[in-house]
Design a protein around this motif. Structure first.
Motif, short mmCIF file in Angstrom:
data_model
loop_
_atom_site.label_atom_id
_atom_site.label_comp_id
_atom_site.label_asym_id
_atom_site.label_seq_id
_atom_site.Cartn_x
_atom_site.Cartn_y
_atom_site.Cartn_z
N GLU A 430 0.96 -1.16 -0.13
CA GLU A 430 -0.04 -0.05 0.02
C GLU A 430 1.02 1.13 0.11
OE1 GLU A 430 -3.95 1.65 2.47
OE2 GLU A 430 -2.79 -0.02 3.34
N GLU A 597 -8.60 -10.88 7.76
CA GLU A 597 -7.70 -9.99 7.14
C GLU A 597 -6.99 -10.78 6.13
OE1 GLU A 597 -4.92 -6.15 7.31
OE2 GLU A 597 -5.13 -7.33 9.01
N ALA A 598 -6.16 -11.72 6.34
CA ALA A 598 -5.40 -12.42 5.41
C ALA A 598 -6.33 -13.04 4.13
CB ALA A 598 -4.55 -13.54 6.22
N LYS A 601 -7.34 -10.11 1.83
CA LYS A 601 -6.02 -9.71 1.10
C LYS A 601 -5.70 -10.90 -0.09
CE LYS A 601 -5.40 -5.88 3.26
NZ LYS A 601 -5.49 -4.45 2.61
N SER A 617 0.41 -6.34 2.16
CA SER A 617 0.38 -5.66 3.47
C SER A 617 -1.03 -6.49 4.10
CB SER A 617 -0.21 -4.35 3.13
OG SER A 617 0.88 -3.45 2.79
N GLY A 618 -0.92 -6.85 5.37
CA GLY A 618 -2.19 -7.63 6.00
C GLY A 618 -1.99 -9.09 6.05
N SER A 620 0.18 -11.81 7.57
CA SER A 620 1.53 -11.70 8.48
C SER A 620 2.38 -13.32 8.16
CB SER A 620 0.85 -12.09 10.03
OG SER A 620 0.26 -13.21 10.02
#
Length: 633
Positions: A430, A597-598, A601, A617-618, A620
C-alpha cells in the motif's frame, strides 16, 4: 472544451497494440511491442512532447541509474538515447561500495526528446498519432480497442496505459490553477471516467517542479562549480566508451539561507500546499522547498543545484527548490540565494495534480486484474521518476507482447533486478504517495549492482527477443574472460622479491613475509587488478572492447567474494518461497486457521507465489506458515 464527437469511424488498419502516452514509459512499451513484431500505435497529446522531461534535466541518479542499466540490458532504449544526448556525467557514491554506485547524466532535454522521437519514427511496426484517447473498448472483460476524442475507434488486442501526469492534470502556483498537463501541454480529461466504468479505482497524486531561470542573470562566481567525471562511463552496454568522452558542461551548487526560509514561512498561507487548494499527495522523497522549511526547521540551509537544460538554451533548472508559491514569492525567495540576486524567471515553478491508480490492482505482469489485455506502466501506476517509468513501460510492453504470443509473462523477482523490486513493491504494498526507487529498498543490492546488469538480465532479453544474437554472444565472451581471470588470479602466486615489495610499498600496502596469490593481494583495499600489472607476469591480453568491463568485474568479484557468497545463500532461501506457486483456483475461505484479514487480502490480490503472498500488506508470517501447511497437505 467538451467532448462532443458524434460520428464514429472504425480505423481498420489493423493494430495489435495501442499505447496511450509517449512519455518515458510509453516510448519503451511501444518500442518493445513493435520490436517483437506487433503492429503498434502510440497516442500522445502532442508529438512534440515525446520523451519530454518536464522536471529535472537528467537521467539516472542513486538507484535510478541501476534501473536505466537494467532497461538497457533487457533491450530498452533509454540508456542508448542518454548516451547520445548527455552534457555532463557523474558516477555517484564512488567513495562507497559498488552496490550503491549509480550513474547520473545531465541531459540536453530538447535533444533527448528529439532523439527518442527519431528512434520511434524509424522503428518498423510502430506508428505515432497525435490524439487524445477517451475510452477503452471492451467485450466480456477483455480489451477490444480504444476510442479517440475525434470519435474514431481503433480495434486492437492489447492496450498499455502510460498516461504519466496528464489525466485530469491541474497545474497550480499561488492562486493560479490551470487545467493543463506539464509545461502547459493539453491535459487528458476524459479517459478517467472510462477507466472507472471498467471497475478501476482512481487516486489523486501530486508532484512539482522548480522555476527555470535565465542563465544570463546568474552570478556563477558566488557558487561552487560541479564538474563531470574525467572518464565518462556510458549507460548502455552497447555504447563504445570512447564515444562518450566529450567536453562536458558544468553544473553549480549554492545554498538557501535564513532570509530564504523567512520569506517562505511568511507566505505559507499563500501556498496551495498549506491552504488546502491541492488535494493530491506529493512525493515524500522529493519535497518542495516549502515542505523542507517546515519539516526541517532546524536546518540553516538547503542545497540548490543550478543545472543547464541544454546546449542551445539559456534556461537553467533550480534543483532542490521546487515550489507552488505565488509568482511574487518565487522571485523574492530565489533572489535571496547567493548567485541568484538578480535572477529572472523564464518559467514559474508549479505543482501538478493528476489521476493515477493504486498499482495493487495490477498483476505482477502489469496487467489489470479486472480487464484482460489492459496493461499499465509509469507514473500512472503511482510511481515517480523517468527511470521508474521507463522500467515499467518496458515490462508492460514485453508482457503485452507475450500475451499476444501466447507465452507466460516475464516477471523479474526481487533477487534478479531493481525492476523486480520496483514492480513487486508497487503491486503488493500500500502506498499513499508517489513511489520512488531507492537502494535501501533492494534487499540483495550487492548482487543487483549497476555494473553487472548485463550479466543478470541480457540472457532474459535475448530469450524475449529484444537482444540480438551478436550482443548476447559478446556477453558470453565477457563472462568467459571474467571467470577465467578470476580463476587464474587465485592460482597465480608471487613471492617476496624486491619488485613485489617495492610495488606494495608504493601503494602503502603491508610487505609480504611469504608467497601469496594475486587474488589475495587484490582483496586489499588499496590494491587492484590494474595496480598489480607489473608483477602479474602471465597476464593475458584482454580484447579492447571487453577490457574495462572485465577488469571492473574481476576486481569487484574478488574483493567482495565473501559478501557476495553470503548474499547468494540468502537468495537461495528467498527463491524457495518464490518458487512455491499458489494454485490459481485455491479456496482461501477453506483454510481454517487463516485470519479474516489475510483471507480478504489473498483473495483480492491472488498472489502467484508464497513469496509474493508474504509481501502483501495484512498477511503476517503466521498466515504464511498456515498457507504452507495447507499447500503441503
Amino acid at each position: 472544451m467538451k467532448h462532443s464527437a458524434n460520428s464514429v469511424w472504425i480505423n481498420e488498419d489493423g493494430y495489435d497494440v495501442v499505447v496511450i502516452g509517449a512519455g518515458h514509459a510509453g516510448c519503451e512499451a511501444a518500442l518493445a511491442c513493435a520490436r517483437l513484431g506487433f503492429r503498434t500505435i502510440v497516442f500522445t497529446v502532442s508529438v512534440d512532447s515525446i520523451a519530454l522531461m518536464p522536471c529535472n534535466p537528467n537521467i539516472g541518479g542513486s538507484s535510478k541509474g541501476h534501473l536505466v542499466r537494467e532497461v538497457d540490458a533487457l533491450g530498452g532504449e533509454m540508456g542508448k538515447v542518454i548516451d547520445r544526448t548527455f552534457i555532463q556525467s557523474k558516477m555517484l557514491n564512488k567513495s562507497k561500495g559498488p552496490a550503491v554506485h549509480s550513474l547520473r547524466a545531465q541531459a540536453d532535454k530538447a535533444n533527448y526528446s528529439r532523439t527518442m522521437r527519431q528512434v520511434l519514427e524509424s522503428q518498423k511496426n510502430l506508428e505515432i498519432k497525435q490524439m487524445e484517447v477517451v475510452k477503452i473498448m471492451t467485450e466480456e472483460g477483455r480489451v477490444t480497442g480504444v476510442q479517440t476524442f475525434s470519435g474514431t475507434i481503433y480495434p486492437c488486442k492489447a492496450v498499455i496505459l502510460c498516461t504519466g501526469t496528464y489525466l485530469r492534470a491541474r497545474c497550480i502556483y499561488g492562486e493560479v490553477s490551470s487545467n493543463t498537463g506539464p509545461n502547459g501541454l493539453q491535459a487528458a480529461n476524459y479517459l478517467t471516467e472510462s477507466l472507472k466504468e471498467l471497475g478501476i479505482e482512481m487516486y489523486r497524486f501530486k508532484t512539482g517542479t522548480p522555476a527555470r531561470i535565465d542563465k544570463n542573470t546568474v552570478d556563477f562566481s558566488k557558487m561552487e562549480e560541479q564538474l563531470g567525471d574525467e572518464r565518462v562511463v556510458p549507460f548502455s552496454f552497447t555504447t563504445n566508451p570512447e564515444d562518450v568522452q566529450i567536453d562536458q558542461v558544468s553544473c553549480w551548487l549554492t545554498y538557501t539561507n535564513q532570509n530564504t526560509h523567512d520569506i517562505i514561512r511568511k507566505n505559507l498561507d499563500r501556498s496551495p500546499l498549506f491552504s488546502g487548494m491541492i488535494e493530491g499527495t506529493g512525493p515524500r522523497y522529493c519535497p518542495s522547498i516549502e515542505d523542507k522549511v517546515v519539516k526541517f526547521a532546524d536546518k540553516e540551509r538547503h542545497q540548490v543545484f543550478i543545472e543547464p537544460e541544454g546546449l542551445e538554451t539559456n534556461e537553467m533548472y533550480i534543483g532542490g527548490m521546487s515550489s507552488s508559491l505565488p509568482e511574487d514569492v518565487q522571485y523574492a525567495m530565489y533572489r535571496t540565494v547567493p548567485g541568484l540576486e538578480n535572477v529572472r524567471i523564464v518559467r514559474n515553478a508549479y505543482a501538478i495534480e493528476y489521476d493515477c491508480i493504486d498499482a495493487r490492482q495490477l498483476k505482477p505482469s502489469l496487467e489489470f486484474r479486472v480487464v484482460e489485455g489492459l496493461f499499465s506502466g509509469g507514473q500512472f501506476n503511482g510511481s515517480s521518476g523517468y527511470e521508474e517509468a521507463a522500467a515499467q513501460g518496458l515490462m508492460a510492453g514485453i508482457n503485452a507482447a507475450r500475451k499476444l504470443q501466447g507465452k507466460e509473462p516475464v516477471v523479474l523477482d526481487r533477487s534478479e533486478a531493481y525492476i523486480g523490486v520496483l514492480i513487486d513493491d508497487l503491486v503488493t504494498k500500500e502506498s499513499h504517495e508517489p513511489y520512488r526507487m531507492m537502494t535501501s529498498r533492494a534487499e540483495y543490492r550487492l548482487l543487483l549492482r549497476q555494473d553487472n546488469a548485463d550479466q543478470r538480465l541480457t540472457k532474459i532479453g535475448y530469450e524475449i527477443g529484444l537482444i540480438s544474437k551478436e550482443r548476447y554472444q559478446k556477453l558470453l565472451r565477457k563472462e568467459d574472460w571474467i571467470e577465467a581471470e578470476i580463476e587464474r588470479l587465485k592460482h597465480a602466486n608471487v613471492g617476496t622479491s624486491k619488485k613485489v615489495q617495492d610495488l606494495l610499498k608504493n601503494f602503502g600496502s603491508t610487505q609480504l613475509v611469504s608467497g601469496i596469490s594475486l587474488a589475495e593481494l587484490i582483496r586489499r583495499p588499496e590494491l587492484s587488478y590494474q595496480g598489480l600489472e607489473e608483477i602479474d607476469e602471465n597476464r593475458p591480453e584482454i580484447p579492447d572492447e571487453l577490457k574495462e568491463e572485465v577488469i571492473e568485474q574481476v576486481d569487484i568479484s574478488i574483493k567482495y567474494e565473501g559478501y557476495i557468497s553470503r548474499q547468494k545463500k540468502q537468495v537461495e532461501q528467498f527463491k524457495k518461497l518464490e518458487n512455491k506457486r499458489i494454485p490459481e483456483d485455491i479456496d482461501y475461505d477453506s483454510i481454517k486457521s487463516l485470519r479474516i484479514e489475510a483471507v480478504q487480502k489473498l483473495k483480492e490480490y491472488r498472489p502467484a507465489s508464497v513469496g509474493q503472498a508474504s509481501r502483501i500488506s495484512g498477511v503476517s508470517p503466521a498466515d504464511i506458515s498456515v498457507l504452507l501447511v495447507y499447500m503441503a497437505n
